[in-house]
Structures are given as structure tokens and as C-alpha cells.
Design an enzyme around this catalytic site. Structure first.
Site, PDB file in Angstrom:
ATOM      1  N   SER A   8      12.692  65.992  56.602  1.00 48.93           N
ATOM      2  CA  SER A   8      13.292  67.031  55.492  1.00 48.93           C
ATOM      3  C   SER A   8      12.436  67.200  54.334  1.00 48.93           C
ATOM      4  O   SER A   8      11.883  66.352  53.751  1.00 48.93           O
ATOM      5  CB  SER A   8      14.580  66.023  55.023  1.00 48.93           C
ATOM      6  OG  SER A   8      15.082  66.681  53.706  1.00 48.93           O
ATOM      7  N   HIS A  33      13.755  70.651  58.665  1.00 50.75           N
ATOM      8  CA  HIS A  33      14.955  70.254  58.074  1.00 50.75           C
ATOM      9  C   HIS A  33      15.051  70.825  56.667  1.00 50.75           C
ATOM     10  O   HIS A  33      14.332  70.295  55.841  1.00 50.75           O
ATOM     11  CB  HIS A  33      15.491  68.950  58.248  1.00 50.75           C
ATOM     12  CG  HIS A  33      16.985  68.539  57.978  1.00 50.75           C
ATOM     13  ND1 HIS A  33      17.707  68.870  58.855  1.00 50.75           N
ATOM     14  CD2 HIS A  33      17.515  68.089  56.513  1.00 50.75           C
ATOM     15  CE1 HIS A  33      18.972  68.512  58.304  1.00 50.75           C
ATOM     16  NE2 HIS A  33      18.962  68.232  57.049  1.00 50.75           N
ATOM     17  N   ASP A  35      17.404  70.788  53.362  1.00 45.26           N
ATOM     18  CA  ASP A  35      18.530  70.342  52.749  1.00 45.26           C
ATOM     19  C   ASP A  35      18.946  71.254  51.492  1.00 45.26           C
ATOM     20  O   ASP A  35      18.303  71.187  50.340  1.00 45.26           O
ATOM     21  CB  ASP A  35      18.424  68.985  52.126  1.00 45.26           C
ATOM     22  CG  ASP A  35      18.475  67.959  53.274  1.00 45.26           C
ATOM     23  OD1 ASP A  35      19.420  68.070  54.324  1.00 45.26           O
ATOM     24  OD2 ASP A  35      17.545  67.273  53.577  1.00 45.26           O
ATOM     25  N   MET A  37      21.339  72.290  48.439  1.00 42.97           N
ATOM     26  CA  MET A  37      22.571  71.564  47.760  1.00 42.97           C
ATOM     27  C   MET A  37      22.835  72.506  46.562  1.00 42.97           C
ATOM     28  O   MET A  37      21.763  72.839  45.872  1.00 42.97           O
ATOM     29  CB  MET A  37      22.160  70.169  47.470  1.00 42.97           C
ATOM     30  CG  MET A  37      21.595  69.386  48.284  1.00 42.97           C
ATOM     31  SD  MET A  37      21.088  67.749  47.663  1.00 42.97           S
ATOM     32  CE  MET A  37      20.418  66.830  49.140  1.00 42.97           C
ATOM     33  N   HIS A  66      20.545  72.908  56.652  1.00 43.31           N
ATOM     34  CA  HIS A  66      21.753  71.949  56.286  1.00 43.31           C
ATOM     35  C   HIS A  66      22.261  72.189  54.891  1.00 43.31           C
ATOM     36  O   HIS A  66      21.769  71.916  53.855  1.00 43.31           O
ATOM     37  CB  HIS A  66      21.297  70.370  56.468  1.00 43.31           C
ATOM     38  CG  HIS A  66      22.193  69.362  55.963  1.00 43.31           C
ATOM     39  ND1 HIS A  66      22.134  68.126  55.813  1.00 43.31           N
ATOM     40  CD2 HIS A  66      23.825  69.621  55.995  1.00 43.31           C
ATOM     41  CE1 HIS A  66      23.184  67.223  55.479  1.00 43.31           C
ATOM     42  NE2 HIS A  66      24.253  68.310  55.564  1.00 43.31           N
ATOM     43  N   MET A  68      24.710  71.794  52.193  1.00 47.68           N
ATOM     44  CA  MET A  68      25.564  71.035  51.486  1.00 47.68           C
ATOM     45  C   MET A  68      26.327  71.689  50.168  1.00 47.68           C
ATOM     46  O   MET A  68      26.055  71.643  48.924  1.00 47.68           O
ATOM     47  CB  MET A  68      25.119  69.552  50.926  1.00 47.68           C
ATOM     48  CG  MET A  68      24.692  68.754  52.016  1.00 47.68           C
ATOM     49  SD  MET A  68      23.179  67.502  51.826  1.00 47.68           S
ATOM     50  CE  MET A  68      21.801  68.796  52.230  1.00 47.68           C
ATOM     51  N   MET A 137      26.202  62.390  59.257  1.00 44.15           N
ATOM     52  CA  MET A 137      25.620  61.812  57.999  1.00 44.15           C
ATOM     53  C   MET A 137      25.577  60.332  57.873  1.00 44.15           C
ATOM     54  O   MET A 137      26.856  59.828  58.009  1.00 44.15           O
ATOM     55  CB  MET A 137      26.188  62.532  56.729  1.00 44.15           C
ATOM     56  CG  MET A 137      26.002  64.124  56.365  1.00 44.15           C
ATOM     57  SD  MET A 137      24.308  64.340  56.061  1.00 44.15           S
ATOM     58  CE  MET A 137      23.848  63.282  55.018  1.00 44.15           C
ATOM     59  N   GLY A 142      23.304  64.176  49.340  1.00 46.28           N
ATOM     60  CA  GLY A 142      22.852  64.313  48.002  1.00 46.28           C
ATOM     61  C   GLY A 142      21.683  63.970  47.643  1.00 46.28           C
ATOM     62  O   GLY A 142      20.849  64.785  46.748  1.00 46.28           O
ATOM     63  N   PHE A 143      21.143  62.989  48.171  1.00 44.33           N
ATOM     64  CA  PHE A 143      19.828  62.436  47.755  1.00 44.33           C
ATOM     65  C   PHE A 143      19.104  62.024  48.918  1.00 44.33           C
ATOM     66  O   PHE A 143      19.782  61.552  49.775  1.00 44.33           O
ATOM     67  CB  PHE A 143      20.152  61.437  46.606  1.00 44.33           C
ATOM     68  CG  PHE A 143      20.897  61.950  45.483  1.00 44.33           C
ATOM     69  CD1 PHE A 143      20.143  62.397  44.281  1.00 44.33           C
ATOM     70  CD2 PHE A 143      22.232  61.563  45.401  1.00 44.33           C
ATOM     71  CE1 PHE A 143      20.914  62.834  43.383  1.00 44.33           C
ATOM     72  CE2 PHE A 143      23.040  62.009  44.459  1.00 44.33           C
ATOM     73  CZ  PHE A 143      22.398  62.539  43.411  1.00 44.33           C
ATOM     74  N   GLY A 145      16.157  59.113  50.361  1.00 48.91           N
ATOM     75  CA  GLY A 145      15.708  57.771  49.939  1.00 48.91           C
ATOM     76  C   GLY A 145      17.031  56.604  49.973  1.00 48.91           C
ATOM     77  O   GLY A 145      16.741  55.518  49.208  1.00 48.91           O
ATOM     78  N   ASP A 175      21.195  62.031  60.028  1.00 49.35           N
ATOM     79  CA  ASP A 175      20.627  62.445  58.816  1.00 49.35           C
ATOM     80  C   ASP A 175      20.993  61.251  57.635  1.00 49.35           C
ATOM     81  O   ASP A 175      22.008  61.181  57.450  1.00 49.35           O
ATOM     82  CB  ASP A 175      21.109  63.856  58.434  1.00 49.35           C
ATOM     83  CG  ASP A 175      20.574  64.368  57.033  1.00 49.35           C
ATOM     84  OD1 ASP A 175      19.638  63.642  56.529  1.00 49.35           O
ATOM     85  OD2 ASP A 175      20.722  65.285  56.861  1.00 49.35           O
ATOM     86  N   GLY A 176      19.734  60.683  57.432  1.00 49.57           N
ATOM     87  CA  GLY A 176      19.970  59.559  56.421  1.00 49.57           C
ATOM     88  C   GLY A 176      19.520  58.198  56.614  1.00 49.57           C
ATOM     89  O   GLY A 176      20.338  57.547  57.387  1.00 49.57           O
ATOM     90  N   GLY A 177      18.387  57.813  55.846  1.00 52.21           N
ATOM     91  CA  GLY A 177      18.064  56.276  56.029  1.00 52.21           C
ATOM     92  C   GLY A 177      17.451  56.201  57.389  1.00 52.21           C
ATOM     93  O   GLY A 177      17.281  55.265  57.847  1.00 52.21           O
ATOM     94  N   SER A 198      12.061  60.585  53.442  1.00 55.42           N
ATOM     95  CA  SER A 198      11.336  59.776  52.764  1.00 55.42           C
ATOM     96  C   SER A 198      10.522  59.107  53.648  1.00 55.42           C
ATOM     97  O   SER A 198       9.395  58.624  53.244  1.00 55.42           O
ATOM     98  CB  SER A 198      12.109  58.718  51.859  1.00 55.42           C
ATOM     99  OG  SER A 198      13.432  58.308  52.569  1.00 55.42           O
TER     100      SER A 198
END
Ligand code: DX5
Ligand code: ZN
Length: 216
Positions: A8, A33, A35, A37, A66, A68, A137, A142-143, A145, A175-177, A198
Site C-alpha cells: 500500500s 495497492h 488507498d 480516502m 481501494h 474508501m 478489512m 482510514g489509517f 499501521g 487489508d490491514g495489519g 507499514s
């Protein structure tokens, strides 16, 4: 088979974006990717068309956008003209989801549908035959990390079963973490494509991290 890794750009160095995209070009990642927003659907604003255009000009990898944002239908043709391959909208942002999916296909792109952590995977059942990508998700969007929400694993397991039973060729993206520690477990659970922000751009050796994840 290799895992699809989609770094991302949200976590890239925006002051050296071209350099970071060149790094991805040389890497084992499959997609890039994006993002996007709008500060309405999610409590953050990232980047829009001028930045996507710049990334598209430098990237040799397919772009995985993606959205959002609310009213994604208004921007389908813009993303198509910028050369985006996968365009993913949020189920929660689309009143007429089937119409949106058809419009993405009509514009020549592959269609993805994303669901927030609180949205049940069952709500994807009626579009599984139409879509190319289902994005789970694993953080609240939104963020970058944030910490992976463990319950997402059960959602993937359920979705894998739904896709296999329906005969759909739809890929599962998460997506995420996502990091080097959880990618193998998620691949075994049925994930095809991994977004990593991240963990890639914060790595001392992003090329090695991408390669590790691709082969995990
Ligand atoms: C969150 C975005 C993610 C995010 C992932 O709203 O959709 O793509 O950038 O970032 P990490 O990998 O840092 O969780
Ligand atoms: Zn994303």
C-alpha cells in the site's frame, strides 16, 4: 503458488514517491495497492487523481485501487482512464452495488467489493458470481499501521467456503495489519492477495520483506 502481495502506497515516502514505485517495480509484489480516502467515508484524506496518475506513469505493476469514498460511481471512468486494473468499492458505500459492479466491468476494469470489520461476509453472497475480488478489512479503514483484528480469520474461513461452494473465481484480499508473522497462516486459511503498508515501507529491507511474504 506465490501469494499476491499488494504493497500500500499509503505508507510510502510521498516526497520520494517515484523512487518507492521503482522499488516496487523491481520487487516480487504482484500489484500496487492505492488507498483512496475522502474524509467522509473514513476519517482521513489520502490522495486523489493527480497522485494516482503519477503512480500509474511509474508503475510496471497492475494498480489495485481501494476506494474508501462515498459515491464511488462518480469516479469509475476516471480510474479506468488512469489505467487501474482492479477497482474496489465498499459495500457499505454502495446503495446499488450490482449497478456499481456492472459499471466497473463496463469501464474495462476488474471489480472488487470491500467489507468493513463489522460487516458480515454473508452480505457478499449475492454478488460472488459477479465480482473478481472480495476485500476483507482486517482493521477499521482510514489509517495505516493499525493492529490486525483476529476475528478477521474466521471471516476469511467463511468467505473461502462460500466462494468454493459457489464456484466463483473471486479472489480474497485482506487489508490491514498484515506482516511477515501472519501472512502464512492467512494464506493457509484461504487468502489470495495481501495488502501490506507499514510492514513493507517500514521494513529496513522492503524487497526482502515483499519476497518473504510472497513465498510464505
Ligand atoms: C487502511 C488501508 C490499508 C492500510 C494498510 O484504511 O486500507 O491499505 O494502508 O496499512 P497497514 O499494512 O499498515 O495496516
Ligand atoms: Zn486498502
Amino acid at each position: 503458488m506465490k501469494n499476491i502481495i499488494a504493497p500500500s502506497v499509503l505508507s510510502a515516502d510521498f516526497g520520494n514517491l517515484a523512487r518507492d514505485i521503482e522499488m516496487l517495480n523491481e520487487s516480487d509484489c504482484s500489484w500496487v495497492h492505492l488507498d483512496v480516502m475522502d474524509g467522509v467515508f473514513v476519517p482521513n484524506i489520502s490522495f486523489g487523481m493527480p497522485v494516482v496518475k503519477h503512480i500509474a506513469a511509474h508503475s510496471k505493476k497492475p494498480l489495485d485501487a481501494h476506494l474508501m469514498i462515498v459515491n464511488p460511481d462518480n469516479y469509475i471512468s476516471s480510474f479506468a482512464s488512469l489505467g487501474v486494473t482492479y477497482l474496489t468499492v465498499h459495500l457499505e458505500a454502495c446503495t446499488h452495488l450490482e449497478r456499481t459492479i456492472s459499471a466497473i466491468h463496463a469501464a474495462g476494469m476488474k471489480a472488487g467489493v470491500a467489507i468493513n470489520p463489522h460487516t458480515n461476509v454473508c452480505l457478499l453472497e449475492d454478488v460472488l458470481g459477479e465480482i473478481d475480488l472480495a476485500l476483507v478489512m482486517s482493521v477499521n479503514p482510514g489509517f495505516g499501521g493499525q493492529k490486525f483484528i483476529p476475528r478477521s480469520v474466521d471471516k476469511v474461513r467463511k468467505l473461502r467456503q462460500m466462494i468454493d461452494e459457489s464456484g466463483s473465481k473471486c479472489l480474497i484480499e485482506i487489508d490491514g495489519g498484515i506482516n511477515e508473522e501472519n501472512v502464512a497462516m492467512l494464506a493457509a486459511t484461504g487468502v489470495d492477495a495481501f495488502v501490506a503498508g507499514s510492514s513493507v515501507f517500514g521494513s529496513p529491507d522492503p524487497l526482502k520483506t515483499i519476497s518473504f511474504m510472497a513465498n510464505a
